[in-house]
Design an enzyme around this catalytic site. Structure first.
Site: not given
Ligand code: NI
Length: 394
Positions: A81, A139-140, A366
């Site tokens: 993702d 996962e996020e 990020h």
């Molecule tokens: Ni990651």
């Protein structure tokens, strides 16, 4: 020698892997929406004649490579993702989807794992055991690991060990980092809503100011970290959002806050909701305000298995040389839902260095300008292939 074959094959695959990664990078998809990414993965695995299962935990994909000889089963996990973030790179492969970006390198994890699959396919005739390639959604966000486990990805055949790579900008490209024991924290979520009584900004005595109460709560919650828990026991409490009020001259009757707690120690984690609520309720009582408090446990801490980490360390040395393997001792307060897999099966989470200032690759995970040194794609693919080989020979 197998290592030479793996390294050579990985280098040959580099253009294929770069193209794959750029394709995935340009078309990022958010958690549980990874339809096109999953289709690309399934198609690649089918071409390799793996046994492929799709639609696990909505968009998850699993590929199984059965070795010619019987043996144990090793699994690898890649997350698929992207993040809800606007990319600020102007590279030719930058995100084509506004507001979505692969800013955590999951495009590289997916690509490297497909690379490992291509390498290991060539070793199938000599493989004593099976290899499962797990491509996980979300996962996020709320996490795709747990629902994948619940849908049986670790069974048939039963997985004996599991590994996952994650790109890591704190380390230079070409380095591989392993860590024994705790490596990532348990990330939890909370919401606090404080309700007071609205009134004229000039008449504070006729109202209950939810903003004043919220300010006391925000400051006092930090005393849990600084005064209630052992300073040698890692603990973070962060308030990430705060909303309240409607006009400059009106006293707010409602403030809503959300935040995160990060822990390693299970006892500390258990106590946090109670310690927090004591402070929130005490302060609200003093001011005559009401509150709602919600605490949600997200993922367990990520704890690497000693024996599996030793295998990863040795395999890494074969691929990049002993001098390029870092044994990290300081864990990260970040969270990772690979922890759910590690609760079921021994394994290890491996950090792949990607930093390369000469190529302008300097941004953290990020970040809207995040990118990675693509030279690490074949390295990561080779590492996974080597770990599979070494583990199955044991
Ligand atoms: Ni990651």
């Amino acid at each position: 020698m197998v290592t030479n074959f793996i390294k050579q094959k990985a280098e040959e695959l580099k253009p294929v892997l770069v193209e794959l990664r750029r394709k995935i990078h340009a078309h990022p998809e958010l958690g549980f929406e990874e339809e096109k990414t999953a289709a690309l993965i399934a198609e690649t695995l089918q071409k390799l004649e793996f046994e492929v299962q799709t639609g696990i935990a909505k968009t998850g994909v699993v590929g199984l490579l059965r070795g010619e000889k019987a043996g144990k089963t090793i699994a690898f996990r890649a997350d698929m993702d992207a993040l809800a973030l606007q990319e600020e790179n102007d590279k030719p492969y930058a995100s084509l989807h506004p507001g979505k970006m692969h800013a955590c390198g999951h495009d590289a994890h997916t690509t490297s794992l497909l690379g490992a699959a291509m390498i290991l396919k060539e070793l199938q005739n000599n493989l004593p055991g099976n290899i499962k390639f797990i491509f996980q959604p979300a996962e996020e966000s709320t996490g795709g690991a747990k629902p994948m486990i619940e849908e049986g990805v670790l069974a048939n055949p039963q997985v004996d060990a599991i590994f996952a790579p994650h790109v890591w900008p704190d380390y230079p490209a070409g380095k591989i980092t392993v860590q024994y024991g705790p490596t990532m924290a348990a990330p939890d979520y909370f919401e606090i809503e404080i309700t007071g009584k609205s009134g004229h900004g000039a008449l504070p005595h006729k109202s209950i100011d939810a903003i004043i109460v919220a300010c006391q709560v925000v400051n006092s919650l930090q005393t849990i970290v600084s005064r209630k828990r052992d300073p040698l026991d890692p603990l973070v409490l962060s308030i990430g959002t705060i909303q309240g009020g409607s006009a400059f001259n009106v006293i707010a009757d409602r403030v809503k806050m959300t935040g995160t707690v990060r822990t390693f120690n299970l006892e500390t984690r258990e106590k946090m909701p109670l310690l927090m609520e004591e402070i929130i309720s005490g302060i609200c009582k003093a001011f005559g305000a009401d509150y709602k408090f919600k605490y949600e446990k997200y993922f367990p801490p990520t704890i690497n298995d000693e024996k599996m980490t030793a295998i990863a360390e040795k395999s890494a040395a074969k691929i990049v040389g002993k001098e390029n393997v870092i044994v990290e001792t300081k864990p990260s307060m970040g969270g990772e839902d690979f922890s759910f897999f590690l609760q079921e099966v021994p394994g290890s989470y491996i950090k792949i260095g990607i930093n390369n200032p000469a190529k302008g690759i300097i941004y953290p995970l990020h970040h809207p300008k995040f990118d990675l040194d693509e030279d690490v794609l074949p390295i990561t693919a080779a590492l996974m292939a080597q770990i599979a080989w070494d583990f199955l020979q044991e």
